[in-house]
Design a protein around this motif. Structure first.
Motif, PDB file in Angstrom:
ATOM      1  N   TYR A 135      46.907  13.076  82.238  1.00 38.95           N
ATOM      2  CA  TYR A 135      46.167  12.508  81.058  1.00 38.95           C
ATOM      3  C   TYR A 135      45.062  11.640  81.475  1.00 38.95           C
ATOM      4  O   TYR A 135      45.325  10.761  82.349  1.00 38.95           O
ATOM      5  N   SER A 136      44.116  11.595  80.556  1.00 39.03           N
ATOM      6  CA  SER A 136      42.901  10.770  81.283  1.00 39.03           C
ATOM      7  C   SER A 136      43.404   9.237  81.300  1.00 39.03           C
ATOM      8  O   SER A 136      42.875   8.477  82.103  1.00 39.03           O
ATOM      9  N   GLU A 137      44.021   8.928  80.408  1.00 42.57           N
ATOM     10  CA  GLU A 137      44.539   7.291  80.225  1.00 42.57           C
ATOM     11  C   GLU A 137      45.332   7.043  81.281  1.00 42.57           C
ATOM     12  O   GLU A 137      45.751   5.837  81.633  1.00 42.57           O
ATOM     13  N   GLU A 138      46.365   8.246  81.993  1.00 42.71           N
ATOM     14  CA  GLU A 138      46.930   7.784  83.019  1.00 42.71           C
ATOM     15  C   GLU A 138      46.460   7.554  84.437  1.00 42.71           C
ATOM     16  O   GLU A 138      46.907   7.162  85.393  1.00 42.71           O
ATOM     17  N   ALA A 139      45.078   7.980  84.557  1.00 43.00           N
ATOM     18  CA  ALA A 139      44.219   7.851  85.797  1.00 43.00           C
ATOM     19  C   ALA A 139      43.812   6.479  85.784  1.00 43.00           C
ATOM     20  O   ALA A 139      43.032   6.176  84.973  1.00 43.00           O
ATOM     21  N   PRO A 140      44.029   5.844  86.965  1.00 42.09           N
ATOM     22  CA  PRO A 140      43.467   4.378  86.991  1.00 42.09           C
ATOM     23  C   PRO A 140      41.968   4.137  87.118  1.00 42.09           C
ATOM     24  O   PRO A 140      41.434   5.005  87.702  1.00 42.09           O
ATOM     25  N   GLU A 141      41.387   3.386  86.297  1.00 43.84           N
ATOM     26  CA  GLU A 141      40.070   3.061  86.319  1.00 43.84           C
ATOM     27  C   GLU A 141      39.857   1.774  87.282  1.00 43.84           C
ATOM     28  O   GLU A 141      40.692   0.811  86.831  1.00 43.84           O
ATOM     29  N   VAL A 142      38.804   1.919  87.992  1.00 45.79           N
ATOM     30  CA  VAL A 142      38.256   0.733  88.715  1.00 45.79           C
ATOM     31  C   VAL A 142      36.857   0.362  88.183  1.00 45.79           C
ATOM     32  O   VAL A 142      36.001   1.152  88.077  1.00 45.79           O
ATOM     33  N   ALA A 143      36.744  -0.914  87.580  1.00 45.43           N
ATOM     34  CA  ALA A 143      35.472  -1.402  86.965  1.00 45.43           C
ATOM     35  C   ALA A 143      34.613  -1.680  88.036  1.00 45.43           C
ATOM     36  O   ALA A 143      34.997  -2.260  88.926  1.00 45.43           O
ATOM     37  N   ILE A 144      33.361  -1.161  88.245  1.00 43.89           N
ATOM     38  CA  ILE A 144      32.317  -1.373  89.333  1.00 43.89           C
ATOM     39  C   ILE A 144      31.043  -2.171  88.556  1.00 43.89           C
ATOM     40  O   ILE A 144      31.147  -1.632  87.099  1.00 43.89           O
ATOM     41  N   GLU A 145      30.111  -2.455  89.118  1.00 45.70           N
ATOM     42  CA  GLU A 145      28.913  -3.124  88.433  1.00 45.70           C
ATOM     43  C   GLU A 145      28.164  -1.910  87.634  1.00 45.70           C
ATOM     44  O   GLU A 145      27.822  -1.051  88.332  1.00 45.70           O
ATOM     45  N   CYS A 146      28.251  -2.069  86.534  1.00 45.30           N
ATOM     46  CA  CYS A 146      27.482  -1.140  85.792  1.00 45.30           C
ATOM     47  C   CYS A 146      27.937   0.434  85.679  1.00 45.30           C
ATOM     48  O   CYS A 146      27.517   1.395  85.758  1.00 45.30           O
ATOM     49  N   GLY A 147      29.332   0.298  85.738  1.00 42.96           N
ATOM     50  CA  GLY A 147      29.925   1.798  85.616  1.00 42.96           C
ATOM     51  C   GLY A 147      31.255   1.499  86.008  1.00 42.96           C
ATOM     52  O   GLY A 147      32.153   0.381  85.964  1.00 42.96           O
ATOM     53  N   LYS A 148      32.113   2.741  85.941  1.00 39.98           N
ATOM     54  CA  LYS A 148      33.724   2.735  86.211  1.00 39.98           C
ATOM     55  C   LYS A 148      33.941   3.875  87.264  1.00 39.98           C
ATOM     56  O   LYS A 148      33.085   5.068  87.280  1.00 39.98           O
ATOM     57  N   VAL A 149      35.137   3.940  88.017  1.00 42.00           N
ATOM     58  CA  VAL A 149      35.475   4.614  88.989  1.00 42.00           C
ATOM     59  C   VAL A 149      37.091   5.318  88.371  1.00 42.00           C
ATOM     60  O   VAL A 149      37.794   4.489  88.424  1.00 42.00           O
ATOM     61  N   LYS A 150      37.194   6.485  88.004  1.00 45.68           N
ATOM     62  CA  LYS A 150      38.573   6.891  87.650  1.00 45.68           C
ATOM     63  C   LYS A 150      39.111   7.938  88.527  1.00 45.68           C
ATOM     64  O   LYS A 150      38.365   8.932  89.149  1.00 45.68           O
ATOM     65  N   VAL A 151      40.487   7.525  89.082  1.00 48.02           N
ATOM     66  CA  VAL A 151      40.950   8.125  90.336  1.00 48.02           C
ATOM     67  C   VAL A 151      42.128   8.979  89.667  1.00 48.02           C
ATOM     68  O   VAL A 151      43.231   8.481  89.378  1.00 48.02           O
ATOM     69  N   PHE A 152      41.759  10.289  89.868  1.00 50.54           N
ATOM     70  CA  PHE A 152      42.845  11.273  89.613  1.00 50.54           C
ATOM     71  C   PHE A 152      44.006  11.501  90.772  1.00 50.54           C
ATOM     72  O   PHE A 152      45.230  11.843  90.774  1.00 50.54           O
ATOM     73  N   SER A 153      43.267  11.658  91.941  1.00 52.53           N
ATOM     74  CA  SER A 153      43.768  12.032  92.995  1.00 52.53           C
ATOM     75  C   SER A 153      43.483  11.261  94.377  1.00 52.53           C
ATOM     76  O   SER A 153      42.201  11.087  94.385  1.00 52.53           O
ATOM     77  N   GLY A 154      44.404  10.810  95.131  1.00 51.08           N
ATOM     78  CA  GLY A 154      43.913  10.082  96.445  1.00 51.08           C
ATOM     79  C   GLY A 154      43.721   8.546  96.346  1.00 51.08           C
ATOM     80  O   GLY A 154      44.017   7.884  95.224  1.00 51.08           O
ATOM     81  N   ASP A 155      43.584   8.011  97.241  1.00 53.43           N
ATOM     82  CA  ASP A 155      43.493   6.557  97.519  1.00 53.43           C
ATOM     83  C   ASP A 155      42.009   6.138  97.389  1.00 53.43           C
ATOM     84  O   ASP A 155      41.228   6.216  98.469  1.00 53.43           O
ATOM     85  N   ILE A 156      41.402   5.708  96.224  1.00 51.48           N
ATOM     86  CA  ILE A 156      40.064   5.504  96.189  1.00 51.48           C
ATOM     87  C   ILE A 156      39.668   4.231  95.641  1.00 51.48           C
ATOM     88  O   ILE A 156      40.413   3.883  94.457  1.00 51.48           O
ATOM     89  N   ALA A 157      38.799   3.440  96.101  1.00 50.54           N
ATOM     90  CA  ALA A 157      38.318   2.109  95.462  1.00 50.54           C
ATOM     91  C   ALA A 157      39.504   1.128  95.174  1.00 50.54           C
ATOM     92  O   ALA A 157      39.511   0.483  94.345  1.00 50.54           O
ATOM     93  N   GLY A 158      40.756   1.030  96.113  1.00 48.35           N
ATOM     94  CA  GLY A 158      41.723   0.359  95.873  1.00 48.35           C
ATOM     95  C   GLY A 158      42.574   0.819  94.814  1.00 48.35           C
ATOM     96  O   GLY A 158      43.674   0.181  94.556  1.00 48.35           O
ATOM     97  N   ALA A 159      42.656   2.106  94.431  1.00 47.48           N
ATOM     98  CA  ALA A 159      43.709   2.569  93.555  1.00 47.48           C
ATOM     99  C   ALA A 159      44.043   3.781  93.976  1.00 47.48           C
ATOM    100  O   ALA A 159      43.344   4.488  94.703  1.00 47.48           O
ATOM    101  N   LYS A 160      45.292   4.342  93.260  1.00 41.11           N
ATOM    102  CA  LYS A 160      45.880   5.470  93.844  1.00 41.11           C
ATOM    103  C   LYS A 160      45.999   6.516  92.617  1.00 41.11           C
ATOM    104  O   LYS A 160      46.610   6.067  91.611  1.00 41.11           O
ATOM    105  N   GLY A 161      45.441   7.760  92.673  1.00 45.79           N
ATOM    106  CA  GLY A 161      45.853   8.619  91.575  1.00 45.79           C
ATOM    107  C   GLY A 161      46.930   9.210  91.508  1.00 45.79           C
ATOM    108  O   GLY A 161      47.788   9.271  92.497  1.00 45.79           O
ATOM    109  N   PRO A 162      47.472   9.519  90.157  1.00 46.18           N
ATOM    110  CA  PRO A 162      48.787  10.164  89.919  1.00 46.18           C
ATOM    111  C   PRO A 162      48.890  11.624  90.399  1.00 46.18           C
ATOM    112  O   PRO A 162      50.190  11.994  90.654  1.00 46.18           O
ATOM    113  N   LEU A 163      47.816  12.360  90.555  1.00 43.92           N
ATOM    114  CA  LEU A 163      48.074  13.804  90.779  1.00 43.92           C
ATOM    115  C   LEU A 163      48.570  13.848  92.351  1.00 43.92           C
ATOM    116  O   LEU A 163      48.068  13.459  93.418  1.00 43.92           O
ATOM    117  N   GLN A 164      49.638  14.836  92.633  1.00 46.74           N
ATOM    118  CA  GLN A 164      50.246  15.046  93.755  1.00 46.74           C
ATOM    119  C   GLN A 164      50.264  16.618  94.190  1.00 46.74           C
ATOM    120  O   GLN A 164      51.124  17.167  93.789  1.00 46.74           O
TER     121      GLN A 164
END
Length: 286
Positions: A135-164
């Motif tokens: 679910y959208s709210e379960e995917a970690p979000e990383v705040a960046i300057e003037c935007g955001k990065v939502k990680v569904f799968s993989g290790d991205i921007a210091g966050a790990k997505g829940p999809l396996q």
């Protein structure tokens, strides 16, 4: 350490066709005849449909990743799973040795989805089927300057997505305000493509501009180091620019995509049909 700077190797805009009810409209984000270029990805379809379009049907030999853009999507499988996904949610299915499921619009909704087919290597095509909702709210979000990065799968921007997924991939949703820049880092040996959900962005070392419905295939280092990153540069040209970025390691096997099955030979396709008609996929999804 200098990282590989990715370019846009090819890009195109999705062409859409109207369809007969309960289908509404369809477009091929990743067309079937180019799967060797997209490996480990096979196809991606963008669909608008209502209830009754994707009733009970079988799959074998690959995985699906479905992103809900708009409307509500009801998932039903013959293992007793049933759930409703909302815009921004993702569902993963490993069809493996055989799955039966249904994907339907809810009530009078027009479901608008992106469905990606992800290959399985030969030795994993007989794995047990499984499902996972993110679910959208379960995917970690990383705040960046003037935007955001939502990680569904993989290790991205210091966050790990829940999809396996059985075959590991990365799936990231990047949202940027006008003028914002972002550098997306993924392993250099990952084949990768992007799809623009909204707005307009400049991307890659060759500064290609793409707007809504645009798709791009990125350069990568085919025999690169899985532990070494690569950089993909993005800059938003308009407000509310949003893009999906997918990446994965090529499997490098010949496949036969035929109907609802993806196997390594035509004989395996014929066996899949025999097994389905003999009831070996289990009861219908209801």
């Amino acid at each position: 350490m200098d990282l590989l700077k990715r370019e846009v190797k090819d890009h195109w805009y999705v062409q859409y066709e109207e369809a007969s009810f309960p289908f509404i409209q369809k477009g091929w984000v990743l067309p079937m005849d180019r799967w060797k270029e997209f490996d480990p990805f096979i196809i991606m379809a963008e669909d608008w449909f209502k209830k009754g379009a994707f009733a009970d049907h079988p799959h074998r030999g690959f995985q699906t990743i479905t992103y809900v853009i708009d409307g509500r999507l009801e998932h039903i499988d013959n293992g007793g799973g049933r759930d409703i996904l909302q815009p921004g949610d993702v569902q993963y299915m490993n069809a493996g040795s055989g799955a039966r499921h249904a994907e339907e619009g809810v009530e009078d909704d027009i479901a608008h989805t992106l469905q990606l087919w992800l290959n399985l290597p030969k030795e994993l095509k007989n794995t047990d089927n499984s499902y996972q909702n993110v679910y959208s709210e379960e995917a970690p979000e990383v705040a960046i300057e003037c935007g955001k990065v939502k990680v569904f799968s993989g290790d991205i921007a210091g966050a790990k997505g829940p999809l396996q997924s059985v075959v590991p991939i990365t799936l990231t949703e990047v949202s940027l305000d006008e003028g914002a820049s972002y550098v997306h880092v993924i392993p250099e040996n990952h084949n990768a493509f992007v799809y623009v959900l909204s707005g307009e962005l400049e991307m890659g070392e060759n500064h290609v501009q793409l707007s809504k419905h645009g798709t791009a295939l990125l350069s990568f280092k085919e025999n690169g180091d899985a532990k070494k990153g690569s950089e993909f540069h993005l800059k938003a040209k308009t407000r509310r620019s949003k893009i999906l970025i997918y990446s994965g390691v090529p499997i490098k096997e010949e496949i036969v995509p035929y109907g609802p099955f993806v196997m390594n030979s035509m004989e395996e396709i014929k066996q899949a049909y025999r097994d389905y008609h003999e009831g070996k996929f289990g009861p219908a999804a209801r």
